[in-house]
Design an enzyme around this catalytic site. Structure first.
Site, PDB file in Angstrom:
ATOM      1  N   PRO A 101       3.643  58.133 -30.734  1.00  0.00           N
ATOM      2  CA  PRO A 101       4.641  58.347 -31.803  1.00  0.00           C
ATOM      3  C   PRO A 101       5.224  57.044 -32.326  1.00  0.00           C
ATOM      4  CG  PRO A 101       5.380  59.287 -29.694  1.00  0.00           C
ATOM      5  CD  PRO A 101       3.982  58.833 -29.495  1.00  0.00           C
ATOM      6  N   GLU A 128       5.076  60.497 -19.872  1.00  0.00           N
ATOM      7  CA  GLU A 128       6.087  59.689 -20.582  1.00  0.00           C
ATOM      8  C   GLU A 128       5.483  58.541 -21.378  1.00  0.00           C
ATOM      9  OE1 GLU A 128       9.264  60.640 -20.879  1.00  0.00           O
ATOM     10  OE2 GLU A 128       8.552  62.362 -19.747  1.00  0.00           O
ATOM     11  N   ARG A 165     -13.818  63.837 -42.982  1.00  0.00           N
ATOM     12  CA  ARG A 165     -14.039  64.511 -44.263  1.00  0.00           C
ATOM     13  C   ARG A 165     -14.178  63.535 -45.427  1.00  0.00           C
ATOM     14  NH1 ARG A 165     -10.225  66.523 -47.095  1.00  0.00           N
ATOM     15  NH2 ARG A 165     -10.895  68.685 -47.060  1.00  0.00           N
ATOM     16  N   ASP A 180      -9.512  65.689 -53.279  1.00  0.00           N
ATOM     17  CA  ASP A 180      -8.396  66.051 -52.420  1.00  0.00           C
ATOM     18  C   ASP A 180      -7.051  65.594 -52.958  1.00  0.00           C
ATOM     19  OD1 ASP A 180      -9.864  67.430 -50.704  1.00  0.00           O
ATOM     20  OD2 ASP A 180      -9.846  65.974 -49.082  1.00  0.00           O
TER      21      ASP A 180
HETATM   22  N1  ADE Z   1       1.737  61.436 -29.016  1.00  0.00           N
HETATM   23  C1  ADE Z   1       2.860  62.165 -28.965  1.00  0.00           C
HETATM   24  N2  ADE Z   1       3.375  62.359 -30.176  1.00  0.00           N
HETATM   25  C2  ADE Z   1       2.543  61.732 -31.059  1.00  0.00           C
HETATM   26  C3  ADE Z   1       2.536  61.571 -32.456  1.00  0.00           C
HETATM   27  N3  ADE Z   1       3.492  62.076 -33.229  1.00  0.00           N
HETATM   28  N4  ADE Z   1       1.532  60.859 -33.005  1.00  0.00           N
HETATM   29  C4  ADE Z   1       0.579  60.311 -32.230  1.00  0.00           C
HETATM   30  N5  ADE Z   1       0.538  60.424 -30.900  1.00  0.00           N
HETATM   31  C5  ADE Z   1       1.515  61.126 -30.306  1.00  0.00           C
END
Ligand code: ADE
Length: 246
Positions: A101, A128, A165, A180
């Protein structure tokens, strides 16, 4: 394009990658997806891939050694293939990507750049997170959006699909990635589209519709789309293009 995915849940990928467009693309040899079980790169009998964080803290952290071994193995196999295959490019463009994330958010432009590579290696996290030393072995970190998922498997599937794609031939003749939503202009989404029936009579509007919004019992296809007048239809489509709202 070859995708190598390193994960502790290899089976998660089975159904999605074996259906529809991605299944066809693999059968046509336009893409190849190799799934690697991180636990296969452990040396202990319990196949341990995680441990508690140094300095304290919640949860478990994925260890550096299994990832290092998996990457070294994947890269070694590839160099062997290159050496034995006269036709293989000597300078295959490979990128190792960690899904997290905290990475750069994936968008269509990024997917297009990635589609020019020969090989993408994806590291899926769980728990984690990753031991910070794994960063030394990755070229890029990618997120699929500003929310936290339980692991990198869904993000890996999203990335594989978004990139695949774009590869010529993957979508077939009837549809091209050029059409697209985000390919024409970054701000555009599509115009509304309709198919049969021409008129949909809602049997019981109160049952499922928001009654304030839904005044009519019949939902009809705009007349102009049935007119056969291509000029008017194009004008209508242009006028009704919807933009992304955030
Ligand atoms: N792992 C956990 N959440 C994620 C996300 N939003 N994007 C990529 N990998 C992740």
């Amino acid at each position: 394009m070859i995708f190598d995915i390193i994960t502790i849940f290899p089976q998660i990928f089975d159904s999605y990658f074996n259906e529809s467009i991605l299944s066809r693309a693999q059968k046509k040899n336009l893409i190849k997806i190799n799934i690697h079980n991180l636990r296969d790169y452990t040396l202990d009998k319990h196949k341990k891939v995680d441990d508690k964080p140094y300095g304290g803290g919640q949860g478990m952290i994925l260890q550096v050694e299994p990832f290092y071994r998996a990457l070294a193995n994947i890269k070694m196999q590839k160099s062997k293939i290159k050496m034995t295959n006269q036709n293989a490019k000597l300078t295959a463009k490979t990128k190792t990507i960690m899904l997290t994330p905290t990475g750069k958010t994936l968008d269509q432009k990024m997917a297009m750049k990635l589609s020019k590579l020969d090989n993408i290696i994806l590291l899926c996290g769980r728990y984690e997170g990753f031991d910070a030393r794994i960063d030394k072995f990755v070229d890029e970190k990618i997120s699929i959006g500003n929310y936290v998922l339980s692991g990198g498997e869904l993000p890996a599937m999203v990335l594989v699909e978004a990139v695949s794609r774009i590869i010529p031939g993957v979508l077939g003749h009837s549809h091209s990635a050029e059409d697209d939503t985000f390919s024409v202009d970054k701000d555009y989404v599509e115009y509304p589209q309709f198919t049969r029936p021409e008129k949909f009579q809602i049997p019981n509007p109160k049952q499922i519709t928001n009654s304030k919004k839904q005044k009519t019992k019949t939902l009809s296809v705009p007349k102009v789309l049935l007119s056969g007048d291509h000029k008017k239809i194009e004008e209508w489509k242009k006028k009704h293009i919807k933009r992304k709202t955030n």
